[in-house]
Design an enzyme around this catalytic site. Structure first.
Site, PDB file in Angstrom:
ATOM      1  N   TYR A   1       0.818  -0.964   0.119  1.00 15.02           N
ATOM      2  CA  TYR A   1      -0.121  -0.037  -0.031  1.00 15.02           C
ATOM      3  C   TYR A   1       0.840   1.358   0.031  1.00 15.02           C
ATOM      4  O   TYR A   1       2.315   1.256  -0.047  1.00 15.02           O
ATOM      5  CB  TYR A   1      -1.002  -0.004   1.075  1.00 15.02           C
TER       6      TYR A   1
ATOM      7  N   GLY B   1      -5.207 -14.214  12.470  1.00 16.31           N
ATOM      8  CA  GLY B   1      -5.941 -13.748  11.728  1.00 16.31           C
ATOM      9  C   GLY B   1      -7.171 -14.827  11.351  1.00 16.31           C
ATOM     10  O   GLY B   1      -8.191 -15.068  11.966  1.00 16.31           O
TER      11      GLY B   1
END
Length: 773
Positions: free
Chosen positions: A566, A709
């Site tokens: 990103y 996660g």
């Protein structure tokens, strides 16, 4: 069938004996360049599991081997004047020369032809099967290199293989703190009067110590100058005993991997096909297991081609797993210097669990006293003894009840950036599940900073209002803390929802994407606009405004997303940042903008801050482990409270080395080079799926916290269930759920399932090597 075997080492001889015993009609010939009584090396090690296979395959061979075994259960770690013993490991060793003699005699008794002092003939066209058991320097593998496609990775430690008349009573690790640096001795008994003695050290230490590689040594000659130096360096270990060489010279371990092990009727076996570092004792073990598998497949299959395919299919997964463990072990020893200021308790646990095959949970089965001692040491600064994952922790001024974080996970379920009921249930359920800290997905700082139309934001009042509702729920309905991860998608924005096509551009309604340089993520993605300095300042202001909104919403912690390709991540990587101004070029320059954004947020954010980084780009020319240490150092010097260590997703051409806990070595290095020095928390992520992994990582000092996660997607109450599985009652269940806190005892539902045949249960543990026969 006519079978030719190149190489008369343990693997080739064992295959010959097994195959001849299964079918006496086979005509089997072995060529060995050395004499029958030549051998290089001293002892060879077998696990209980391997010995079980050998016993069932050929009782005659096993009976002869059994007369020679030195057996031990214990591993002793000698470090900084202390000795820690871990029991229950169940290994046996014997002289390599005696093993060869046993196998040679068995082959001759069965009618196998062995040519000693003879090179393999070039023309083997008359044979139905050719087995290349000719070692790590295999001429057969070299001849067909275009098919086998071998890779050889030479590592950065020197080692020398020696013998001693000091009979060790366990497997020994001696950690030597010398003026030149850290050296380590690997030692184990292999007969009634001798032990293997391996000295290993990093190349840099070897050079500083004054060792040299003498030229012109002939086969069978030893590096006598080095042996004399070693006698002096290891005098306290040897305690008057001698060391001897056997063709002993310094070398660097080379890991060999092949794309395939077979070509027409030629097949590779043992070190010719693969190598694994000696620190997990696997060379001869793997070769003999290969031989057993190949002999069985040849006997069971109808033709050679099918047999070779079945052999490779059966063995490759096992070998790959072993090589992965060996790689972790050898890299641990390469980096041993980063652990030598650990407390002796933690160091001992760390070295025993270095390969990730031996873990907290199976050590608790093998030697409960050892683990109890480690737990008590780890609890020295806390209220009571409990599993390491449930010890409290403090990051900045934020107190966490345990070491578990629900990792940020994009849900792609927002409307116009607003988190809704889905996010309330998603994050609320995880908060009630026992984790200490629940992290939001990446919350975007602007509309054009979103990854997809379904991503959440923090750039409108409605966003702040909705996030506050979620934060208030977490704070009132659980004792968890909640953190926000802020980020900007950069060149990876304007894409479909994950389940519609990950990283694929939208079919319509695209917005312009931006980045440090005009380099698209993939040929299918937009080419980003290269940001101007004014645009960079505007985006920095958006980060600051989002952080201020997050503070008003009541978040406990803020994480700056500088990973996964990103915007801020793409400034860090040389693969995505090719600017020619002061924000491109050197790592120092590439760090400039992410650090400016961090500093601007730090100035307005009242609580602890962490940063997520990609510790490697998994691509040549990109960020690597050494770079990640410097990135962590830079953020530490700017006052970050924690570093969340992930990897990859920066370029579409990456080649990750996936596997269990595959990202944790990067966290390990950062914690032990940067985290402890600067007082920075290090968070490990990446395929950590069991409480056993978490306990092992935390107790070994490879991370301070673990973020999970997908595990929490599978089981939102994973942490509470992990407590129940470990019989730990110190967790708080939500009152409406408290009736379910007693789990029916139907067996373990998490953690590894230790192989009971690897544990010498039923036999008394002893600190002595045991002899059979």
């Amino acid at each position: 069938m006519r079978i030719a075997i190149a190489g008369g080492g343990p693997g080739g001889l064992y295959f010959a004996a097994l195959t001849k015993a299964l079918n006496p009609g086979h005509e089997i010939t072995v060529w060995e360049r050395n004499a029958p009584d030549d051998t290089f090396g001293f002892g060879v090690v077998f696990s209980d599991e391997t010995l079980g296979g050998i016993e069932h395959a050929d009782t005659t061979i096993f009976a002869e081997m059994s007369k020679e075994f030195a057996q031990w259960d214990d591993i002793d770690v000698h470090y900084r004047g202390t000795t820690f013993t871990s029991g229950g490991h169940g290994f046996a060793a014997m002289s390599r020369q005696r093993l060869l003699t046993i196998l040679q005699q068995r082959c001759l008794d069965l009618g196998v032809t062995i040519h000693f002092r003879t090179e393999v003939p070039q023309d083997l066209s008359g044979y139905d099967l050719i087995v290349a058991s000719d070692g790590a320097n295999s001429a057969t593998r070299a001849r067909y290199a275009s098919v086998f496609q071998p890779t050889v990775e030479t590592r950065r430690c020197k080692y020398i293989w020696l013998g001693t008349d000091l009979v060790f009573d366990a497997f020994k690790f001696y950690i030597l703190d010398t003026p030149a640096g850290v050296m380590q001795v690997h030692g184990y008994p292999y007969s009634r009067d001798a032990s293997t003695f391996i000295l290993e050290m990093h190349d840099d230490v070897w050079e500083r110590a004054g060792f040299t590689a003498p030229q012109g040594l002939l086969p069978g000659q030893n590096d006598e100058k080095s042996l004399e130096m070693i006698r002096d360096i290891c005098a306290d270990v040897l305690n008057g005993h001698s060391i001897v060489g056997n063709n002993s010279k310094w070398t660097n371990f080379a890991t060999i991997r092949c794309a395939t092990w077979r070509h027409e009727n030629v097949v590779l076996l043992g070190d010719a096909a693969h190598t694994a570092h000696f620190s997990i004792g696997s060379g001869t073990k793997l070769a003999m297991e290969d031989a057993l598998s190949l002999a069985a497949c040849l006997h069971e299959q109808s033709d050679v081609d099918s047999a070779l395919a079945a052999y490779e299919d059966e063995r490759r997964q096992v070998v790959t797993s072993t090589q992965r463990a060996a790689q972790a072990s050898l890299e641990w020893f390469e980096n041993i210097g980063q652990y030598t200021d650990q407390d002796p308790h933690q160091f001992a646990f760390n070295i025993i669990t270095r390969s990730r095959r031996v873990t907290y949970d199976n050590l608790r089965l093998r030697d409960p006293e050892f683990v109890a001692d480690m737990d008590a040491w780890f609890a020295r600064d806390f209220a009571d003894v409990r599993p390491p994952m449930f010890q409290p922790y403090k990051i900045g001024d934020l107190e966490l009840k345990n070491r578990i974080i629900v990792s940020p996970m994009d849900m792609y379920s927002a409307t116009d950036g607003v988190p809704g009921d889905f996010h309330l249930v998603h994050l609320g359920s995880k908060a009630m599940g026992g984790a200490a800290l629940v992290m939001t997905e990446m919350v975007c700082v602007s509309e054009t900073g979103r990854i997809t139309p379904g991503c959440t934001g923090m750039y409108k009042p409605s966003h702040e209002e909705s996030w506050k509702r979620i934060v208030d729920f977490v704070h009132t309905q659980s004792d968890a803390k909640i953190g926000i991860q802020l980020g900007h998608s950069g060149r990876k924005g304007s894409t479909k929802l994950m389940w519609e096509g990950i990283d694929q551009p939208l079919p319509s309604g695209n917005w312009e994407v931006c980045g440090p340089s005009a380099i698209p993520y993939s040929p299918a993605n937009q080419t980003p606009r290269e940001l101007t300095l004014d645009e960079m300042a505007s985006i920095k202001a958006e980060f600051v405004a989002s952080a201020q909104a997050a503070a008003r919403a009541g978040f406990d912690l803020l994480e700056l997303h500088c990973a996964h390709g990103y915007l801020l991540s793409s400034f860090l990587s040389p693969l995505t940042n090719q600017r020619t101004d002061s924000y491109g070029g050197s790592l120092e320059n590439r760090l400039r903008y992410p650090l400016e954004v961090f500093d601007a947020i730090r100035a307005v954010w009242p609580g602890p801050m962490t940063v997520r980084i990609s510790a490697t780009d998994w691509c040549e020319g990109g960020i690597d482990a050494a770079d990640s240490v410097e990135i962590a150092r830079a953020f530490a010097e700017h006052g970050v409270d924690g570093v969340d260590v992930s990897t990859g997703q920066v370029v579409s051409t990456e080649k990750p080395a996936y596997g269990r806990s595959y990202q944790t070595p990067y966290a390990d290095r950062i914690r032990n080079e940067i985290g402890r020095k600067y007082g920075v928390t290090v968070i490990a992520v990446g395929a950590i799926s069991s409480y056993d992994d978490v306990n092992s990582l935390i107790l070994a000092g490879r991370a301070d916290l673990c973020a999970l996660g997908r595990t929490h997607l599978y089981d939102p109450h994973w942490t509470l269930h992990a407590a129940a599985d470990q019989d730990y009652t110190g967790v708080t269940w939500p009152k409406p759920f408290a009736a379910g806190n007693r789990k029916p005892r139907t067996g373990r539902t998490d953690g590894p399932k230790p192989r009971l045949d690897l544990i010498r249960s039923g036999e008394p543990k002893t600190a002595h090597a045991r002899w059979r026969g």
